[in-house]
Design a protein around this motif. Structure first.
Motif, short mmCIF file in Angstrom:
data_model
loop_
_atom_site.label_atom_id
_atom_site.label_comp_id
_atom_site.label_asym_id
_atom_site.label_seq_id
_atom_site.Cartn_x
_atom_site.Cartn_y
_atom_site.Cartn_z
N ARG A 83 6.08 33.03 25.72
CA ARG A 83 7.38 33.65 25.93
C ARG A 83 8.43 32.56 26.14
NH1 ARG A 83 10.36 35.56 30.24
NH2 ARG A 83 11.50 37.50 29.88
N LEU A 84 9.47 32.58 25.33
CA LEU A 84 10.58 31.64 25.48
C LEU A 84 11.55 32.21 26.50
CD1 LEU A 84 12.15 29.12 24.66
CD2 LEU A 84 12.97 30.34 22.64
N ALA A 85 11.59 31.57 27.68
CA ALA A 85 12.33 32.14 28.81
C ALA A 85 13.82 32.33 28.51
CB ALA A 85 12.15 31.26 30.04
N ARG A 86 14.41 31.42 27.74
CA ARG A 86 15.85 31.49 27.48
C ARG A 86 16.24 32.76 26.73
NH1 ARG A 86 18.13 29.55 22.96
NH2 ARG A 86 16.37 28.14 22.63
N THR A 87 15.36 33.22 25.84
CA THR A 87 15.68 34.39 25.02
C THR A 87 14.87 35.62 25.40
OG1 THR A 87 14.00 33.85 23.36
CG2 THR A 87 16.20 32.88 23.07
N GLY A 88 13.74 35.42 26.09
CA GLY A 88 12.85 36.53 26.42
C GLY A 88 11.95 36.94 25.26
N LYS A 89 12.01 36.20 24.15
CA LYS A 89 11.23 36.56 22.97
C LYS A 89 9.90 35.80 22.93
CE LYS A 89 15.27 37.65 20.10
NZ LYS A 89 16.05 37.29 18.90
N GLN A 90 8.94 36.39 22.23
CA GLN A 90 7.64 35.76 22.05
C GLN A 90 7.67 34.85 20.84
OE1 GLN A 90 4.66 36.40 23.89
NE2 GLN A 90 5.90 37.57 25.35
N MET A 91 6.95 33.73 20.90
CA MET A 91 6.80 32.89 19.71
C MET A 91 5.35 32.43 19.62
SD MET A 91 8.77 29.27 20.56
CE MET A 91 8.31 28.55 18.98
N GLY A 92 4.83 32.39 18.40
CA GLY A 92 3.45 31.98 18.18
C GLY A 92 3.33 30.46 18.11
N LEU A 93 2.36 29.92 18.82
CA LEU A 93 2.10 28.48 18.80
C LEU A 93 0.95 28.23 17.82
CD1 LEU A 93 2.39 27.76 22.64
CD2 LEU A 93 4.19 27.85 20.91
N THR A 94 1.29 28.30 16.54
CA THR A 94 0.26 28.29 15.51
C THR A 94 -0.26 26.89 15.18
OG1 THR A 94 2.01 28.25 13.84
CG2 THR A 94 1.08 30.39 14.41
N ALA A 95 0.56 25.87 15.40
CA ALA A 95 0.13 24.53 15.00
C ALA A 95 0.56 23.45 15.99
CB ALA A 95 0.65 24.21 13.60
N PRO A 96 0.20 23.59 17.29
CA PRO A 96 0.54 22.52 18.24
C PRO A 96 -0.18 21.23 17.84
CG PRO A 96 -1.01 24.06 19.24
CD PRO A 96 -0.60 24.66 17.93
N GLN A 97 0.48 20.11 18.06
CA GLN A 97 -0.08 18.84 17.57
C GLN A 97 -0.06 17.76 18.64
OE1 GLN A 97 2.08 17.83 13.98
NE2 GLN A 97 1.96 19.93 13.24
N PHE A 98 -1.13 16.95 18.64
CA PHE A 98 -1.15 15.72 19.43
C PHE A 98 -0.69 14.59 18.51
CE2 PHE A 98 -4.69 17.80 21.97
CZ PHE A 98 -3.94 17.94 23.12
N PHE A 99 -0.02 13.60 19.07
CA PHE A 99 0.42 12.45 18.30
C PHE A 99 -0.26 11.19 18.82
CE2 PHE A 99 3.55 15.55 17.33
CZ PHE A 99 4.09 15.21 16.12
N PHE A 100 -0.89 10.46 17.92
CA PHE A 100 -1.52 9.19 18.25
C PHE A 100 -0.95 8.13 17.31
CE2 PHE A 100 -4.52 12.66 18.96
CZ PHE A 100 -4.82 12.49 20.30
N ALA A 101 -0.07 7.27 17.86
CA ALA A 101 0.64 6.28 17.03
C ALA A 101 1.30 7.03 15.87
CB ALA A 101 -0.31 5.19 16.55
N SER A 102 0.91 6.72 14.62
CA SER A 102 1.54 7.40 13.48
C SER A 102 0.71 8.59 13.00
CB SER A 102 1.74 6.40 12.33
OG SER A 102 0.48 5.89 11.93
N GLN A 103 -0.35 8.92 13.71
CA GLN A 103 -1.24 9.99 13.30
C GLN A 103 -0.95 11.27 14.07
OE1 GLN A 103 -3.54 9.46 10.76
NE2 GLN A 103 -2.49 7.49 10.64
N ARG A 104 -1.20 12.39 13.39
CA ARG A 104 -1.08 13.70 14.03
C ARG A 104 -2.44 14.38 14.01
NH1 ARG A 104 4.19 16.87 11.64
NH2 ARG A 104 5.54 15.10 11.22
N GLN A 105 -2.66 15.23 15.01
CA GLN A 105 -3.90 15.99 15.04
C GLN A 105 -3.62 17.35 15.65
OE1 GLN A 105 -7.33 14.04 16.91
NE2 GLN A 105 -7.81 15.97 17.92
N LEU A 106 -4.12 18.40 15.00
CA LEU A 106 -3.92 19.74 15.53
C LEU A 106 -4.57 19.84 16.91
CD1 LEU A 106 -4.45 22.21 12.55
CD2 LEU A 106 -2.43 22.00 13.97
#
Length: 231
Positions: free
Chosen positions: A28-51
């Motif tokens: 839930r995004l508190a500012r708007t009260g709306k729901q949003m899906g976190l479908t692809a959160p990512q970790f960052f390692f140097a120049s690499q990304r990982q789901l």
């Protein structure tokens, strides 16, 4: 952050403060009260990304989005929780943005909106339809804006002095009072990124004069960034 200009790949960096964040969850995004899906959160390692399948308190993850998230936003598992973000301060410098190629006006509007969402500048859209005004605290921000508009959007711009040097967010206890003030000074009124009204004054003297003439109007130089909205 605009990670890939070719794809308008925009990432919001989020710190998990408590509990866990899991891929695919609804938040839930508190500012708007709306729901949003976190479908692809990512970790960052140097120049690499990982789901990121799971992130825990203390972890920082990247959330791909198209401007839904702003600096200071709070995501929750449903409760009406909000961390107060950095407030908006009335800018010290106001400038109109001059575009060399008038055919790219729509592209400039979109670019300025995105720059404002990222916190690079504050964006004010005049009620009378005149060109957008950007507000900054220091001149370096204008240099950053100019360089990013050119490099990321292919928009060479310059800045013109506006006839305004002071701005204040305005409100009133009675909606009718606020509407009357706005309608009588439409050439001096703009809307910020949230659509909230702003009064633009030529200088401090003009600001004080108008403030004394309209005591029912509250004029503030610091706008609280977020208020939690009910679901």
């Amino acid at each position: 952050a605009n990670m890939d200009p070719n794809h308008r790949d925009r990432i919001a960096f989020v710190r998990v403060c408590s509990g866990t964040l899991t891929r695919g969850m609804k938040a839930r995004l508190a500012r708007t009260g709306k729901q949003m899906g976190l479908t692809a959160p990512q970790f960052f390692f140097a120049s690499q990304r990982q789901l990121a399948d799971t992130a825990y308190a203390g972890d920082v993850v990247g959330i791909p989005n198209h401007g839904a998230l702003r600096i200071g936003d709070t995501l929750t598992d449903g409760e009406a929780l909000v961390f107060q973000g950095v407030p908006n301060f009335a800018p010290e410098i106001l400038r109109r943005v001059r575009l060399e190629d008038a055919m790219k006006a729509k592209k400039l509007k979109e670019a300025l909106q995105q720059m404002a969402e990222e916190g690079v500048v504050q964006l004010f859209t005049p009620e009378d339809g005149s060109p957008a005004i950007v507000g900054v605290v220091g001149a370096l921000q204008l240099d950053v804006l100019k360089e990013r508009l050119k490099a990321e959007y292919g928009l060479p711009v310059s800045f013109e002095m506006a006839r305004f040097s002071v701005c204040r967010w305005i409100s009133a206890e009675k909606t009718a009072d606020l509407e009357k003030f706005i309608s009588g000074r439409r050439g001096d009124i703009a809307r910020d990124l949230d659509g909230d009204p702003v009064f633009l004054a030529q200088d401090g003297f003009s600001l004080n004069y108008e403030s004394e003439r309209a005591p029912e109007i509250r004029m503030i130089a610091i706008k609280e960034y977020h208020q939690a909205k009910a679901a």
